[in-house]
Write a protein that holds these residues in place. Structure first.
Motif, PDB file in Angstrom:
ATOM      1  N   TYR A 238       0.397   9.899  -3.170  1.00  0.00           N
ATOM      2  CA  TYR A 238       0.470   8.292  -1.501  1.00  0.00           C
ATOM      3  C   TYR A 238      -0.389   7.275  -1.467  1.00  0.00           C
ATOM      4  O   TYR A 238       0.191   6.361  -1.199  1.00  0.00           O
ATOM      5  N   ASP A 239      -0.682   6.846  -2.595  1.00  0.00           N
ATOM      6  CA  ASP A 239      -2.234   6.255  -2.369  1.00  0.00           C
ATOM      7  C   ASP A 239      -1.731   4.897  -3.785  1.00  0.00           C
ATOM      8  O   ASP A 239      -2.054   3.885  -3.357  1.00  0.00           O
ATOM      9  N   GLY A 312       4.749   5.163  -2.644  1.00  0.00           N
ATOM     10  CA  GLY A 312       3.847   5.946  -2.989  1.00  0.00           C
ATOM     11  C   GLY A 312       3.982   7.069  -1.299  1.00  0.00           C
ATOM     12  O   GLY A 312       4.544   6.400  -0.496  1.00  0.00           O
ATOM     13  N   ALA A 316       1.481  12.691   1.719  1.00  0.00           N
ATOM     14  CA  ALA A 316       0.846  11.419   3.264  1.00  0.00           C
ATOM     15  C   ALA A 316       1.934  12.657   4.552  1.00  0.00           C
ATOM     16  O   ALA A 316       1.770  12.219   5.566  1.00  0.00           O
ATOM     17  N   THR A 321      -4.203   8.105   6.267  1.00  0.00           N
ATOM     18  CA  THR A 321      -4.925   7.391   5.703  1.00  0.00           C
ATOM     19  C   THR A 321      -5.042   7.343   3.902  1.00  0.00           C
ATOM     20  O   THR A 321      -5.715   8.220   3.329  1.00  0.00           O
ATOM     21  N   MET A 322      -4.735   5.961   3.843  1.00  0.00           N
ATOM     22  CA  MET A 322      -4.935   5.354   2.102  1.00  0.00           C
ATOM     23  C   MET A 322      -6.258   4.985   2.179  1.00  0.00           C
ATOM     24  O   MET A 322      -7.374   5.331   3.176  1.00  0.00           O
ATOM     25  N   SER A 323      -6.449   5.132   0.828  1.00  0.00           N
ATOM     26  CA  SER A 323      -8.033   5.392   0.239  1.00  0.00           C
ATOM     27  C   SER A 323      -8.449   3.273   0.921  1.00  0.00           C
ATOM     28  O   SER A 323      -9.706   3.127   1.338  1.00  0.00           O
ATOM     29  N   LEU A 328      -0.492   5.150   6.591  1.00  0.00           N
ATOM     30  CA  LEU A 328       0.561   5.170   5.645  1.00  0.00           C
ATOM     31  C   LEU A 328       1.894   6.016   6.019  1.00  0.00           C
ATOM     32  O   LEU A 328       0.712   7.391   6.741  1.00  0.00           O
TER      33      LEU A 328
END
Length: 835
Positions: A238-239, A312, A316, A321-323, A328
């Motif tokens: 996902y990231d 990505g 998810a 929450t991405m880095s 997303l």
């Protein structure tokens, strides 16, 4: 005249009325972009489109193992849809695959869009609905221009069973509100995950091998159309930012300039769309074009511009929450995909003439101007060619059988040398001069040129070695009389048969033994060659005697009915052997029917479990009990005599390991593969050890310490390159055989193992090293320099006797992805012939 004009306007009014009823996915589906769409809901939406729009047509092309429909949708102008069959034939005729060409229909470009080969990458199917809608949307005049010269074939979900497994799980555990924090369970998918199909196979590695029913049905349709462009839509962690072409190295040397050029054009066109939205992306990283069984490479080797799109999204759930702190969502993921995929259709339509010319040149020119070193491949007559011929048929690769004799010289796959030989009747012949010229070379070329060792997958797959047959690659095509099939004479069974003989030489032998065991027929197996008149029973050969089966009614009819799928079966009229190996002697062991349990669940490698499960259920059709590892204490092992441990990390307690040990001593058999070997490694009473002696262990530790000291001074940038010197992503390794042991029966003079990791053990003491890597072994594909020297004199498959039972150590996985045909036979030996 007035009536004609009135009719025209009436029809136009009806068409416009129908168009106005076409709903977007958001209008049709209440939670679109917020929650995963059930598979039946996605089918309902596409049914809605086909009912409301004249621009889309449905075709069901198969069903999954769980009985879900496999569907494609043809999207184009009404005129093109009315002439689909002629367009298809014209496309095939242009590359020599059809003679039914019409001059009335102009050239059309075929663009195939595949979504969701991995079930848990669900933004693919979600985006497919938006892509389809925009292509048929009556208010989108731009897409209508594309469809004037383009046929879009859209497969919204290649893997419905995996998609449904994931979708049902996500729906079941979803709360009312999304939880982007990683600690929520919707980001922690349970074993085995939705990535895989029913049999836990990765369908994206199965395009060429076609072991799975979904792939077989899809590729049959694919080869009926042979598109010029194929897009395979995926998700990754996902990231990760979005990936689109150009692809990464290594690129196979057979890939042509027009394919690379269109990749570059796509990269520019998609990047403009993404830049306008400030979306992150990357190109030319990770996803290469080499291994032939992917959704991008298979089309590429069949003349199309094949490509992977990666968004990505894995892990998810509905939102994460991405880095970078940004959330997303499903809507983000499907929108990125839809934008990229629609740009593919747009770019392809704009370059239709270039793509058609490139495709036809790729398919036609390569017949005469051979891309590789060889123009003809000869496989010496062998029962395993039955399965190879089946693979070639599935892929529409032309082949024939020799119907005469001819001297020739060619590269011998086993010895890796040029060698003279004789082409003889029933040898299988594949000539490069055929429509599937390039794909045939990719399958058979002995040494695929790897221009970058950082490969994403296995680096060698030469079919003669995979199937365990003697093969030759010829630089020049040799003239020899051929035939399309091997004639089989119908057997006449006498009224009084002493015993039926079933040769042990391919997977069908194991299928027959499976049937015999399931019908409670007693079977014997030869340990050494035995001669009964004109019938020669080789080691491993099966005998079904009337003496062992006195209760079988109408023995001759019953047994011949069970063994008839093995066309080379025969019979003997006496138990007297001319070389002193009589049926009643010690040469013929009475086989014990396996009672098999296979462990699954957390800790067990998903695809490795799937390979074992599929082998039992489909390859040989033999009953197997599947037990979850966490239920092991509830398992009465003594109800079984065979335990299969697929690759994985088993956290057995001391009491559980003791339970297994006692069971083995009392006659149990364990077949342990790959990482499962750690259960027995270095344990008291077992022979498995990485080192032959204490001195070897100390030497290895000293070498590792010295290397660690050297690495202190090395730069970080090249660390990945240095790592690959110790790795073996997937290469073919030569192995010697202890040919007197039942586990080697039927494999041939040598066994070539597909090795996919750096695990290795010195030749074992107090165990039988049945299959082992010799010093100065031969190999195909990439093997890191460091690991290459460490494989000398290591064991690949061994049998460790313990009391009345045994442990079979499989350092390599002979069932890897189900396509290593000689591996299927090796596993059959372990299951049926080894006590």
């Amino acid at each position: 005249m007035k009536k004609t004009i009135f009719s025209f306007y009436l029809m136009l009014t009806l068409v416009l009325s129908v168009h106005s009823q076409v709903q977007s996915p958001s209008e049709f589906l209440p939670n679109y972009g917020k929650q995963i769409t059930y598979y039946h809901q996605a089918e309902n939406y596409f049914r809605h489109l086909t009912e409301k729009s004249p621009l889309i047509k449905h075709q069901k092309y198969g069903v999954t193992p769980e009985q879900r429909d496999l569907n494609v949708y043809f999207i184009s102008s009404p005129e093109n849809l009315a002439n689909l069959e002629q367009i298809r034939n014209n496309n095939l005729a242009a590359i020599g695959l059809s003679t039914n060409k019409s001059q009335m229909i102009g050239d059309k470009l075929i663009v195939w869009l595949s979504f969701n080969v991995h079930g848990n990458e669900f933004a693919g199917t979600e985006s497919a609905m938006t892509v389809a809608y925009e292509l048929v949307n009556p208010s989108n005049s731009e897409t209508k221009k594309w469809l004037e010269n383009t046929i879009v074939i859209l497969d919204p979900c290649i893997n419905p069973d995996g998609y449904s497994r994931y979708g049902n799980w996500l729906r079941e555990i979803s709360s009312k509100k999304t939880h982007p924090d990683l600690s929520d369970r919707e980001h922690m998918e349970v074993w085995p995950g939705g990535r895989y199909n029913h049999y836990i196979f990765d369908l994206n590695r199965d395009w060429a091998w076609q072991t799975q029913p979904e792939t077989q049905q899809r590729i049959a349709l694919y080869n009926q159309w042979m598109p010029q462009v194929h897009t395979d839509v995926h998700e990754m962690g996902y990231d990760s930012p979005y990936f689109f072409p150009p692809s990464a190295e290594p690129l196979h040397e057979y890939i042509e300039k027009y394919q690379k050029d269109f990749h570059y054009t796509l990269g520019k066109n998609i990047s403009k769309k993404f830049d306008a939205q400030n979306w992150m992306y990357n190109t030319g990283e990770r996803f290469d074009l080499f291994y032939p069984s992917y959704g991008d490479t298979y089309p590429t080797y069949n003349g199309a511009v094949g490509m992977t799109m990666e968004q990505g999204g894995i892990g998810a759930g509905r939102a994460v929450t991405m880095s970078n702190g940004i959330t997303l969502t499903i809507k983000d993921r499907l929108t990125h995909h839809a934008t990229a995929v629609l740009t593919v259709v747009e770019s392809a339509a704009a370059q239709a003439d270039v793509l058609l010319k490139g495709f036809r040149g790729f398919m036609n020119n390569s017949r005469k101007t051979v891309k590789g070193n060889y123009k003809m491949y000869v496989m010496k007559n062998n029962p395993k060619l039955v399965q190879m011929a089946d693979l070639l048929k599935k892929n529409n690769v032309e082949f024939s059988y020799a119907d005469g004799t001819q001297k020739a010289s060619g590269f011998n796959y086993t010895t890796k040398t040029e060698k003279g030989f004789t082409i003889e009747p029933n040898d299988l012949i594949v000539k490069v001069d055929q429509p599937k010229a390039v794909f045939a070379q990719v399958l058979f070329e002995p040494n695929q040129k790897l221009n970058d060792s950082l490969s994403y997958d296995i680096t060698s797959w030469a079919l003669p070695l995979a199937y365990g047959v003697e093969g030759y690659a010829l630089k020049n095509s040799v003239a020899v009389k051929t035939k399309m099939a091997i004639e089989m004479q119908e057997k006449v069974i006498p009224q009084n048969v002493y015993a039926f003989h079933i040769p042990w030489n391919n997977r069908i032998s194991a299928q027959v033994l499976s049937l015999l065991h399931q019908n409670n027929i007693k079977v014997r197996s030869a340990m050494k060659k035995a001669v009964f008149g004109e019938v020669i029973v080789e080691p491993g050969g099966l005998l079904v005697t009337k003496a062992d089966n006195p209760k079988v009614v109408d023995f001759e009819k019953t047994i011949s009915g069970l063994v008839k799928i093995k066309t080379d079966y025969n019979y003997i009229a006496t138990g007297f052997s001319s070389n002193s190996k009589d049926v009643g002697g010690e040469n013929f062991n009475l086989l014990k029917a396996p009672k098999v349990v296979l462990l699954s669940g957390k800790g067990v490698g998903s695809t490795e479990f799937g390979a074992a499960w599929y082998y039992m259920e489909e390859t040989i059709g033999y009953p197997v009990s599947v037990i979850e590892v966490n239920n092991f204490n509830r398992l009465n092992l003594f109800n079984y005599n065979t335990l299969i441990l697929a690759d994985g990390y088993y956290e057995f307690s001391e009491d559980q390991q003791k339970k297994i040990g006692e069971w083995i001593k009392n006659g149990g058999k364990v077949i342990a593969m790959n990482s499962a070997l750690t259960i027995f490694e270095g344990k008291e009473g077992y022979a498995l050890s990485p080192f032959a002696s204490e001195e070897d262990k100390l030497s290895s530790e000293k070498e590792a310490e010295e290397e660690a000291l050297k690495e202190r001074f090395l730069d970080f940038q090249d660390s990945e390159r240095r790592y690959i010197s110790k790795s073996i992503p997937g290469a073919i390794i030569e192995n010697m055989l202890n040919k007197t042991h039942p586990m080697s029966f039927g494999l041939g003079d040598k066994y070539f193992s597909l090795k996919t990791d750096d695990r290795h053990y010195s030749l074992l003491k107090k165990a039988t090293n049945v299959v082992y890597v010799p010093k100065d072994y031969k190999s195909y594909g990439f093997v890191g320099n460091e690991i290459k020297k460490k494989l000398n004199n290591t064991v690949s498959f061994a049998v460790d006797k313990k009391g009345d039972g045994s442990v079979i150590y499989m350092v390599d996985n002979p069932l890897f992805r189900g396509f290593w045909e000689n591996g299927n036979l090796l596993f059959s030996n372990a299951l049926f012939l080894v006590n």
